[in-house]
Design a protein around this motif. Structure first.
Motif, mmCIF file in Angstrom:
data_model
loop_
_atom_site.group_PDB
_atom_site.id
_atom_site.type_symbol
_atom_site.label_atom_id
_atom_site.label_comp_id
_atom_site.label_asym_id
_atom_site.label_seq_id
_atom_site.Cartn_x
_atom_site.Cartn_y
_atom_site.Cartn_z
ATOM 1 N N GLU A 1 -35.910 25.468 -42.544
ATOM 2 C CA GLU A 1 -35.508 24.168 -42.000
ATOM 3 C C GLU A 1 -36.267 23.067 -42.730
ATOM 4 O OE1 GLU A 1 -35.491 21.584 -37.829
ATOM 5 O OE2 GLU A 1 -36.559 23.510 -37.945
ATOM 6 N N GLN B 1 -35.281 10.214 -45.452
ATOM 7 C CA GLN B 1 -36.702 10.538 -45.318
ATOM 8 C C GLN B 1 -37.129 11.583 -46.348
ATOM 9 O OE1 GLN B 1 -36.998 11.721 -41.218
ATOM 10 N NE2 GLN B 1 -36.667 9.633 -40.450
ATOM 11 N N ALA B 2 -36.264 12.559 -46.576
ATOM 12 C CA ALA B 2 -36.596 13.578 -47.573
ATOM 13 C C ALA B 2 -36.668 12.969 -48.969
ATOM 14 C CB ALA B 2 -35.548 14.691 -47.539
ATOM 15 N N GLN C 1 -27.872 9.638 -44.093
ATOM 16 C CA GLN C 1 -28.469 9.257 -42.823
ATOM 17 C C GLN C 1 -29.993 9.364 -42.918
ATOM 18 O OE1 GLN C 1 -26.327 7.929 -40.642
ATOM 19 N NE2 GLN C 1 -24.824 8.414 -42.257
ATOM 20 N N ALA C 2 -30.683 9.109 -41.800
ATOM 21 C CA ALA C 2 -32.145 9.067 -41.801
ATOM 22 C C ALA C 2 -32.746 10.383 -42.277
ATOM 23 C CB ALA C 2 -32.653 8.725 -40.399
ATOM 24 N N TRP C 3 -32.110 11.513 -41.920
ATOM 25 C CA TRP C 3 -32.622 12.830 -42.309
ATOM 26 C C TRP C 3 -32.744 12.950 -43.826
ATOM 27 C CZ3 TRP C 3 -30.203 17.086 -44.793
ATOM 28 C CH2 TRP C 3 -30.803 18.329 -44.610
ATOM 29 N N GLY C 4 -31.686 12.593 -44.530
ATOM 30 C CA GLY C 4 -31.708 12.662 -45.988
ATOM 31 C C GLY C 4 -32.571 11.589 -46.613
ATOM 32 N N ASP D 1 -26.871 18.692 -45.104
ATOM 33 C CA ASP D 1 -26.857 18.086 -43.774
ATOM 34 C C ASP D 1 -25.756 18.759 -42.947
ATOM 35 O OD1 ASP D 1 -27.423 16.455 -41.655
ATOM 36 O OD2 ASP D 1 -26.973 14.573 -42.665
ATOM 37 N N SER D 2 -25.659 18.416 -41.689
ATOM 38 C CA SER D 2 -24.680 19.035 -40.796
ATOM 39 C C SER D 2 -23.280 18.943 -41.400
ATOM 40 C CB SER D 2 -24.708 18.348 -39.440
ATOM 41 O OG SER D 2 -25.979 18.488 -38.833
ATOM 42 N N THR E 1 -32.992 22.866 -45.543
ATOM 43 C CA THR E 1 -31.729 22.374 -45.026
ATOM 44 C C THR E 1 -31.819 22.217 -43.506
ATOM 45 O OG1 THR E 1 -29.336 22.798 -45.025
ATOM 46 C CG2 THR E 1 -30.780 24.729 -44.816
ATOM 47 N N ARG E 2 -30.709 21.935 -42.862
ATOM 48 C CA ARG E 2 -30.668 21.844 -41.409
ATOM 49 C C ARG E 2 -30.905 23.224 -40.788
ATOM 50 N NH1 ARG E 2 -30.979 16.903 -38.723
ATOM 51 N NH2 ARG E 2 -29.525 15.393 -39.640
ATOM 52 N N THR F 1 -38.288 20.048 -42.710
ATOM 53 C CA THR F 1 -39.168 19.241 -41.858
ATOM 54 C C THR F 1 -40.193 18.588 -42.776
ATOM 55 O OG1 THR F 1 -40.795 21.002 -41.526
ATOM 56 C CG2 THR F 1 -38.920 20.932 -39.983
#
Length: 503
Positions: free
Chosen positions: A303, A333-334, A328-331, A258-259, A284-285, A305
């Motif tokens: 990326e 969801q994956a 966070q939501a990004w991780g 993540d970032s 990754t990001r 997605t």
């Protein structure tokens, strides 16, 4: 902690089982328990003479049990060899065990003197023998014993612990109170788990093991705990077929970064490559893609997605998720998509922290928690995890399934219907950021090379620790970086061509 490599077996006995087995073994071989005590005392004397040949003034601290009996035997042998022996003994209202009473009587009959534990110590002492508590410890040493332990630790003379440093728990490696800080430890009959995990490395010094002539009986048994070290890498990491190609060595996808945490995913990816993965894809990001490809062009970086994740999961043989994933939501969801994957997986770092919020059980997964993550997964304190690392690892297996790697000094690998493994490799230099990411890549690569999850975890942990040990031997432990391991990892995972004496 170092060891005498010739005398250290790869089997470990649960402490309680070993206490019961001692009499069974003696009976099977026609020996008395007193004869075993004589052999233990002789072994202790031999280690002391070999390690400190010029020590002529010994102080021996004897407890009120069979560990003290070993001390009486060693004292008698030392005195007969011309050593100036001062022996202090703990007193008790309870009678000594029969074997220890015989050893005490033999010491007195040989002209030995028994001093109370509160006397002034001699001005000159070259060696202290710790025969205070042994393997039966269940709680912190009482104040009288703790005072002797503190005094021994403060003394400049080296300390030889008999069977186990007094105050160290034989099954768990926990130290509920005062504990002897030994220079050498000679353990008898077999290794105990507490000599290899928990706080053991802080207090055992150089470790020796003497089977007391019970090798034949011990070899016929099948204890369910094993010690794994670098000498065994060749059994897993055999030479490759000359005609093998990258498709034979696994397609691995690693998800995270993540970032602000691109380093974590880069280290996991490069570790996988250095361990022999055929193809490694990183999701990754977007902002990490360019830097990662520039730093390690052998990685395939995309990326993360929903579309790239679907494609990668269909393509990959093995999935690693967690390094730098975030919570966070990004991780999240994956991880939700990865949860349904039936391929071999490894979950680390924030994947474990997210798992603690939504527990599930599956058997195609390797979990690699450090004690803090393990505490979150079991909803308990880190102190509870560390109080019994073997039990904690098995609790994690019971709750979450698969294979569990409980990281730390004396890493524990546990799985259903497999021996519990204690990893006897690695050093304090590994207490730095990124080491866990490297381990994730190593184990993931081995999964891709068709290792079972259990074997991948065991071999991966040994290779990880062995690579760090090679570095420490050259440069020391302070200042070791996770990426430094790449210079030695490649050699460690090719044991057929390594000269173990050179880098």
């Amino acid at each position: 902690m170092t060891r005498n490599p010739i005398s250290i077996p790869h089997t470990i006995w649960p402490a309680d089982d070993l206490r019961r087995a001692e009499k069974e073994a003696a009976d099977a071989l026609g020996l008395t328990l007193y004869e075993l005590m004589l052999r233990a005392g002789e072994a202790a004397f031999g280690v002391a003479r070999a390690a400190w040949p010029d020590a002529t003034r010994w102080l021996i601290l004897c407890g009120h049990g069979n560990n003290g009996g070993d001390g009486y035997v060693a004292a008698r042998l030392a005195q007969a060899a011309g050593v100036d022996v001062t022996l202090l003994a703990l007193e008790s209202d309870k009678p000594l065990p029969e074997e220890a009473a015989h050893a005490r009587e033999a010491w007195l009959n040989a002209g030995g003197v028994i001093h109370s534990d509160d006397i002034e110590w001699p001005d000159a002492v070259d060696l202290i023998i710790d025969a205070l508590l042994g393997t039966g410890l269940q709680s912190a040493p009482r104040p009288q014993v703790a005072a002797l332990i503190a005094r021994a630790n403060a003394h400049p003379a080296p300390v030889l612990a008999l069977d186990i440093p007094s105050g160290l728990m034989a099954q768990t490696g926990a130290t509920p109170g005062a504990v002897i800080e030994a220079t050498h430890t000679v353990t008898f009959i077999a290794l105990k788990p507490g000599l290899l995990t928990g706080k053991a490395r802080d207090v055992t010094g150089t470790l020796h093991c003497h089977a007391l002539g019970l090798e034949r009986w011990l070899d016929a048994q099948s204890p369910d705990i094993i010690r794994l070290d670098a000498s065994q890498l060749g059994r897993w990491l055999t030479p490759r077929r000359p005609t093998s190609h990258k498709g034979d060595h696994g397609r691995l996808v690693i998800i995270g970064g993540d970032s602000g945490t691109a380093g974590a995913i880069r280290m996991a990816g490069e570790a996988a490559l250095r361990t022999g993965a055929g193809l490694v894809r990183v999701l990754t990001r977007l902002e990490n893609v360019g830097p990662l490809v520039t730093a390690r062009p052998e990685l395939m970086v995309d990326e993360l997605t929903p579309q790239s994740l679907d494609a990668a999961l269909a393509w990959a043989d093995v999935v690693v998720i967690g390094p730098g994933l975030g919570q966070q939501a990004w991780g999240k969801q994956a991880l939700r998509k990865v949860e349904s994957c039936r391929k071999p997986m490894l979950w680390d770092a924030d994947a474990l922290n997210l798992l603690a919020f939504n527990p599930d059980k599956r058997h195609n997964r390797v979990l690699t928690p450090h004690p803090g993550e393990a505490a979150r997964l079991l909803n308990c304190s880190v102190a509870e995890i560390e109080s019994d690392r073997l039990l904690s690892a098995h609790r994690l297996v019971k709750r979450y399934g698969g294979v569990v790697v409980l990281k730390g000094a004396g890493t524990v690998v546990a799985a259903k219907a497999q021996p519990t493994a204690i990893i006897d490799a690695g050093n304090a230099g590994m207490a730095s950021g990124g080491m866990g990411d490297v381990l994730s890549g190593i184990i993931g690569a081995l999964l891709g090379q068709k290792f079972s999850p259990y074997d991948a975890a065991c071999a991966g942990c040994v290779a990880h620790g062995a690579a760090a040990d090679r570095l420490a031997a050259r440069f020391g432990t302070r200042g070791m970086l996770a990426t430094d391991l790449f210079s030695t990892l490649r050699r460690v995972v090719n044991p057929d061509v390594i000269d173990v004496n050179h880098d």
